[in-house]
Design an enzyme around this catalytic site. Sequence first.
Site, short mmCIF file in Angstrom:
data_model
loop_
_atom_site.label_atom_id
_atom_site.label_comp_id
_atom_site.label_asym_id
_atom_site.label_seq_id
_atom_site.Cartn_x
_atom_site.Cartn_y
_atom_site.Cartn_z
N SER A 181 0.79 -1.22 0.00
CA SER A 181 0.00 0.00 0.00
C SER A 181 0.82 1.27 0.00
CB SER A 181 -0.94 0.01 1.20
OG SER A 181 -0.23 -0.17 2.41
N HIS A 209 -5.22 -3.10 -3.17
CA HIS A 209 -4.76 -2.09 -4.14
C HIS A 209 -4.61 -2.67 -5.54
CE1 HIS A 209 -4.07 0.90 -1.02
NE2 HIS A 209 -3.68 -0.12 -0.28
N LYS A 240 -11.62 1.37 -2.70
CA LYS A 240 -10.49 1.96 -3.42
C LYS A 240 -10.87 2.03 -4.91
CE LYS A 240 -7.51 0.11 0.21
NZ LYS A 240 -7.44 1.24 1.12
N1 PMP Z 1 -5.47 -3.84 3.15
C1 PMP Z 1 -4.63 -2.97 2.59
C2 PMP Z 1 -3.42 -3.49 1.89
C3 PMP Z 1 -4.89 -1.61 2.67
O1 PMP Z 1 -4.05 -0.71 2.14
C4 PMP Z 1 -6.06 -1.16 3.33
C5 PMP Z 1 -6.47 0.29 3.42
N2 PMP Z 1 -5.55 1.23 3.31
C6 PMP Z 1 -6.89 -2.11 3.91
C7 PMP Z 1 -6.58 -3.43 3.80
C8 PMP Z 1 -8.11 -1.69 4.66
O2 PMP Z 1 -9.18 -1.58 3.75
P1 PMP Z 1 -10.42 -0.64 4.11
O3 PMP Z 1 -9.97 0.75 3.79
O4 PMP Z 1 -11.50 -1.14 3.22
O5 PMP Z 1 -10.71 -0.83 5.55
#
Ligand code: PMP
Length: 392
Positions: A181, A209, A240
């Site tokens: 991320s 992502h 996303k």
């Molecule tokens: N997994 C990854 C790799 C993320 O980057 C994120 C959010 N930044 C999440 C899970 C969490 O997802 P959500 O925003 O839907 O809670």
Amino acid sequence: MARGPLDWIDGELQRLSTRGLRRALEPLGSAQGPVVEVGGRRLVNLCSNDYLGLAGDPRLRAAAAAAALAEGAGSGASRLVAGDLAIHGRLEAALAALHRAPAALLLNSGYHANAGVPAALVGRDDAIFADVLDHASIVDGALLSRAALVRYRHGDLDELADLLAASRARRRLVITDAVFSMDGDAAPLAGIAELCDRHGAMLYVDEAHAVGVLGPTGAGLAEALGLEARVDVSMGTLGKALGSFGAYVAGEARLRDLLLSRCRTFVFTTALPPAACGATLAALEVLRAEPERRARLGALVARMRAGLAARGFDVARVVAPIFPVVLGGEARALAAAAGLRERGFFVRAIRPPTVPAGTSRLRVALTAGHGPDQVDAFLGALDEVLAALPPA
Ligand code: PMP
């Protein structure tokens, strides 16, 4: 100010401020999009995860409104009580189809998924193997599972192989981000899948992502590499690239069955509201009907990658619209973000604990709604800002 048992917070906030680690909200004065209003100014938005530019799309907004009108503003209860609405089933079928999996189960966010699913799969006698750069929610889920948490160096297959070989755990679960991320690079999934096969470990891939961005149909990294059948737990988020909100796990029907009973972040929470599900169904339709969005995004990613590489940034491994512009200390990252803001670009400084100490950075994210001219203008502004930064 009131005095009382919360007084310690003042000192804590002061310490965060001194270390450049205090966070603050930045309210947007507009809907999500390639240009947003922040602090009364219109800025090019380079820090959202709205990779396909769908969060503000009129079709998703209309679908959200229609779903709310048809099935209610709220779901009213958890899925297992009285909250299992027709739209949940429709969306799960569509997500299972996207991953060519027999089944899918909705979770309320990616955080809920990663916090709760591991504990349904492993416990005290087991072990979780996780890349050191896996998302914080995976670490939290591993801790909640009470399994031993074993971290391996970023993308290091040799270390993962050694750790799996040395493990005496009853069950083993390898969890990796598909696309990391804060770095935009991909996990070495073929190698990880092979190690899982060799050691009888379960493979859990967080495609947060990658869904909507990678793969011939936008199903993510496993699809891009032809590895879908080798992944036991495909987790993805809906907030996303898919422009709405929520998350899911796709996989075998028995996995879904187990999670229904055992995943505490599914069992003990109110089901997603219809509006979020309606928007996601519309997003999946756009994903299918408009592959050119991903092609456009791919061209922008290539342009940004070349521009940042020419400026000496380590972006060769970036596969997704996420670029780490690593600047070192917190102060440098904050100063760069402020300089870019003055020049009309909204970019956030990412600092520990989100990234390792000494690697504070700008996380520059692109969406299909941006244009090549905006990428070029950003690179020009970055040159000016970098020239004015104090040395590392
Ligand atoms: N997994 C990854 C790799 C993320 O980057 C994120 C959010 N930044 C999440 C899970 C969490 O997802 P959500 O925003 O839907 O809670």
